[in-house]
Design a protein around this motif. Sequence first.
Motif, PDB file in Angstrom:
ATOM      1  N   VAL A   2       0.822  -1.199  -0.049  1.00 46.68           N
ATOM      2  CA  VAL A   2      -0.091  -0.080   0.146  1.00 46.68           C
ATOM      3  C   VAL A   2       1.191   1.287   0.187  1.00 46.68           C
ATOM      4  CG1 VAL A   2      -1.782   1.340   1.248  1.00 46.68           C
ATOM      5  CG2 VAL A   2      -1.859  -1.156   1.331  1.00 46.68           C
ATOM      6  N   GLN A   3       0.489   2.192  -0.986  1.00 48.86           N
ATOM      7  CA  GLN A   3       1.270   3.383  -1.053  1.00 48.86           C
ATOM      8  C   GLN A   3       0.362   4.494  -0.430  1.00 48.86           C
ATOM      9  OE1 GLN A   3       1.272   1.287  -4.104  1.00 48.86           O
ATOM     10  NE2 GLN A   3       2.778   0.360  -2.897  1.00 48.86           N
ATOM     11  N   LEU A   4       0.948   5.454   0.512  1.00 47.48           N
ATOM     12  CA  LEU A   4       0.143   6.482   1.167  1.00 47.48           C
ATOM     13  C   LEU A   4       0.927   7.681   1.001  1.00 47.48           C
ATOM     14  CD1 LEU A   4      -0.226   4.627   4.640  1.00 47.48           C
ATOM     15  CD2 LEU A   4      -1.960   4.958   2.772  1.00 47.48           C
ATOM     16  N   VAL A   5       0.432   8.759   0.277  1.00 44.71           N
ATOM     17  CA  VAL A   5       0.821   9.958   0.051  1.00 44.71           C
ATOM     18  C   VAL A   5      -0.138  11.065   0.713  1.00 44.71           C
ATOM     19  CG1 VAL A   5       1.431  11.796  -1.563  1.00 44.71           C
ATOM     20  CG2 VAL A   5       1.710   9.242  -1.956  1.00 44.71           C
ATOM     21  N   GLU A   6       0.853  11.783   1.706  1.00 48.26           N
ATOM     22  CA  GLU A   6       0.484  12.830   2.339  1.00 48.26           C
ATOM     23  C   GLU A   6       0.147  13.939   1.558  1.00 48.26           C
ATOM     24  OE1 GLU A   6       2.312  10.111   5.688  1.00 48.26           O
ATOM     25  OE2 GLU A   6       2.869  11.148   3.831  1.00 48.26           O
ATOM     26  N   SER A   7      -0.628  15.114   2.069  1.00 43.50           N
ATOM     27  CA  SER A   7      -0.585  16.548   1.600  1.00 43.50           C
ATOM     28  C   SER A   7      -1.211  17.301   2.371  1.00 43.50           C
ATOM     29  CB  SER A   7      -1.067  16.558   0.034  1.00 43.50           C
ATOM     30  OG  SER A   7      -2.456  16.265   0.146  1.00 43.50           O
ATOM     31  N   GLY A   8      -0.938  18.719   2.443  1.00 40.92           N
ATOM     32  CA  GLY A   8      -1.714  19.578   3.320  1.00 40.92           C
ATOM     33  C   GLY A   8      -1.027  20.518   4.225  1.00 40.92           C
ATOM     34  N   GLY A   9       0.266  19.954   4.585  1.00 36.14           N
ATOM     35  CA  GLY A   9       0.884  20.369   5.792  1.00 36.14           C
ATOM     36  C   GLY A   9       1.396  21.813   5.421  1.00 36.14           C
ATOM     37  N   GLY A  10       2.051  22.685   6.576  1.00 36.14           N
ATOM     38  CA  GLY A  10       2.409  23.892   5.992  1.00 36.14           C
ATOM     39  C   GLY A  10       2.404  24.901   7.707  1.00 36.14           C
ATOM     40  N   LEU A  11       2.701  26.058   7.424  1.00 38.70           N
ATOM     41  CA  LEU A  11       2.823  26.647   8.678  1.00 38.70           C
ATOM     42  C   LEU A  11       1.694  27.718   8.969  1.00 38.70           C
ATOM     43  CD1 LEU A  11       4.643  28.374  10.537  1.00 38.70           C
ATOM     44  CD2 LEU A  11       5.407  30.003   8.731  1.00 38.70           C
ATOM     45  N   VAL A  12       1.238  27.761  10.039  1.00 35.42           N
ATOM     46  CA  VAL A  12      -0.152  28.440  10.346  1.00 35.42           C
ATOM     47  C   VAL A  12       0.328  28.989  11.705  1.00 35.42           C
ATOM     48  CG1 VAL A  12      -0.937  26.242  11.493  1.00 35.42           C
ATOM     49  CG2 VAL A  12      -2.571  27.985  10.578  1.00 35.42           C
ATOM     50  N   GLN A  13      -0.605  30.023  12.079  1.00 34.86           N
ATOM     51  CA  GLN A  13      -0.632  30.906  13.462  1.00 34.86           C
ATOM     52  C   GLN A  13      -1.475  29.946  14.443  1.00 34.86           C
ATOM     53  OE1 GLN A  13      -1.400  34.905  12.703  1.00 34.86           O
ATOM     54  NE2 GLN A  13       0.457  35.355  12.726  1.00 34.86           N
ATOM     55  N   ALA A  14      -1.052  30.116  15.551  1.00 37.03           N
ATOM     56  CA  ALA A  14      -1.962  29.387  16.730  1.00 37.03           C
ATOM     57  C   ALA A  14      -3.382  30.006  16.493  1.00 37.03           C
ATOM     58  CB  ALA A  14      -1.324  29.807  17.924  1.00 37.03           C
ATOM     59  N   GLY A  15      -4.462  29.022  16.540  1.00 41.01           N
ATOM     60  CA  GLY A  15      -5.638  29.303  16.502  1.00 41.01           C
ATOM     61  C   GLY A  15      -6.175  29.252  14.822  1.00 41.01           C
ATOM     62  N   GLY A  16      -5.320  28.981  14.038  1.00 43.18           N
ATOM     63  CA  GLY A  16      -5.576  28.700  12.804  1.00 43.18           C
ATOM     64  C   GLY A  16      -6.079  27.207  12.509  1.00 43.18           C
ATOM     65  N   LEU A  18      -5.641  23.673   9.388  1.00 45.41           N
ATOM     66  CA  LEU A  18      -5.006  23.106   8.299  1.00 45.41           C
ATOM     67  C   LEU A  18      -6.029  21.809   7.978  1.00 45.41           C
ATOM     68  CD1 LEU A  18      -1.080  23.449   8.998  1.00 45.41           C
ATOM     69  CD2 LEU A  18      -2.595  24.380   7.135  1.00 45.41           C
ATOM     70  N   ARG A  19      -5.770  21.487   6.710  1.00 43.24           N
ATOM     71  CA  ARG A  19      -6.620  20.232   6.281  1.00 43.24           C
ATOM     72  C   ARG A  19      -5.579  19.329   5.773  1.00 43.24           C
ATOM     73  NH1 ARG A  19     -11.712  18.770   4.675  1.00 43.24           N
ATOM     74  NH2 ARG A  19     -11.832  17.527   2.701  1.00 43.24           N
ATOM     75  N   LEU A  20      -5.360  18.120   6.386  1.00 45.65           N
ATOM     76  CA  LEU A  20      -4.224  17.193   5.611  1.00 45.65           C
ATOM     77  C   LEU A  20      -5.197  16.029   5.043  1.00 45.65           C
ATOM     78  CD1 LEU A  20      -2.065  16.479   8.731  1.00 45.65           C
ATOM     79  CD2 LEU A  20      -1.758  18.357   6.986  1.00 45.65           C
ATOM     80  N   SER A  21      -4.723  15.673   3.884  1.00 46.02           N
ATOM     81  CA  SER A  21      -5.277  14.691   2.959  1.00 46.02           C
ATOM     82  C   SER A  21      -4.236  13.546   2.876  1.00 46.02           C
ATOM     83  CB  SER A  21      -5.509  15.223   1.686  1.00 46.02           C
ATOM     84  OG  SER A  21      -6.499  14.340   0.986  1.00 46.02           O
ATOM     85  N   CYS A  22      -4.645  12.485   2.845  1.00 42.11           N
ATOM     86  CA  CYS A  22      -3.574  11.133   2.454  1.00 42.11           C
ATOM     87  C   CYS A  22      -4.592  10.269   1.430  1.00 42.11           C
ATOM     88  CB  CYS A  22      -3.776  10.395   3.781  1.00 42.11           C
ATOM     89  SG  CYS A  22      -2.985   8.658   3.458  1.00 42.11           S
ATOM     90  N   VAL A  79      -9.022  12.167   5.404  1.00 43.64           N
ATOM     91  CA  VAL A  79      -8.678  13.645   5.874  1.00 43.64           C
ATOM     92  C   VAL A  79      -8.674  13.901   7.116  1.00 43.64           C
ATOM     93  CG1 VAL A  79      -9.784  15.700   5.305  1.00 43.64           C
ATOM     94  CG2 VAL A  79      -9.474  14.263   3.359  1.00 43.64           C
ATOM     95  N   LEU A  80      -7.950  14.703   7.480  1.00 47.63           N
ATOM     96  CA  LEU A  80      -7.848  15.162   9.007  1.00 47.63           C
ATOM     97  C   LEU A  80      -7.960  16.954   8.930  1.00 47.63           C
ATOM     98  CD1 LEU A  80      -7.320  14.179  11.972  1.00 47.63           C
ATOM     99  CD2 LEU A  80      -5.126  15.014  11.611  1.00 47.63           C
ATOM    100  N   GLN A  81      -9.051  17.419   9.284  1.00 50.65           N
ATOM    101  CA  GLN A  81      -9.378  18.596   9.496  1.00 50.65           C
ATOM    102  C   GLN A  81      -8.890  18.956  10.935  1.00 50.65           C
ATOM    103  OE1 GLN A  81     -10.585  20.993   7.373  1.00 50.65           O
ATOM    104  NE2 GLN A  81     -10.158  22.412   8.891  1.00 50.65           N
ATOM    105  N   MET A  82      -7.905  20.079  10.997  1.00 50.79           N
ATOM    106  CA  MET A  82      -7.414  20.537  12.138  1.00 50.79           C
ATOM    107  C   MET A  82      -7.690  21.872  12.325  1.00 50.79           C
ATOM    108  SD  MET A  82      -3.632  18.831  11.925  1.00 50.79           S
ATOM    109  CE  MET A  82      -3.137  19.710  10.761  1.00 50.79           C
ATOM    110  N   ASN A  83      -8.395  22.208  13.491  1.00 51.64           N
ATOM    111  CA  ASN A  83      -8.962  23.559  13.998  1.00 51.64           C
ATOM    112  C   ASN A  83      -8.395  23.758  15.232  1.00 51.64           C
ATOM    113  OD1 ASN A  83     -10.456  23.799  11.382  1.00 51.64           O
ATOM    114  ND2 ASN A  83     -12.253  22.856  12.700  1.00 51.64           N
TER     115      ASN A  83
END
Length: 115
Positions: A2-16, A18-22, A79-83
């Motif tokens: 199984v191959q897994l490829v993540e996307s969506g990381g980055g830099l964000v300020q506290a309180g912001g 991000l959405r990660l997808s695999c 998907v991981l939605q991070m708030n």
Amino acid sequence: QVQLVESGGGLVQAGGSLRLSCAASGSIFSIVRMGWYRQAPGKQRELVATITNGGSINYADPVKGRFTISRDNAKNTVVLQMNSLKPEDTAVYYCAARRVGVDYWGKGTLVTVSS
């Protein structure tokens, strides 16, 4: 395999947010569970959230109420939605899939939360 490829990381300020997808590919049949783990500098890899084929979800206590995991079986993605992100959420986030008793891992995507 199984191959897994993540996307969506980055830099964000506290309180912001991000959405990660695999995206999963390869021998994706019989994957029973997918999820996210993270590893902060100098720390061990830890569970963030998992979701089974049947839709059962498990969250680590530090992310409950802030993160949401979801799965699109037709698209073979999770998907991981991070708030309400906090500086302590800074880590490399890894996608994982379990198939026939074997855990597969993506290469990870870096999430940095600035204060």
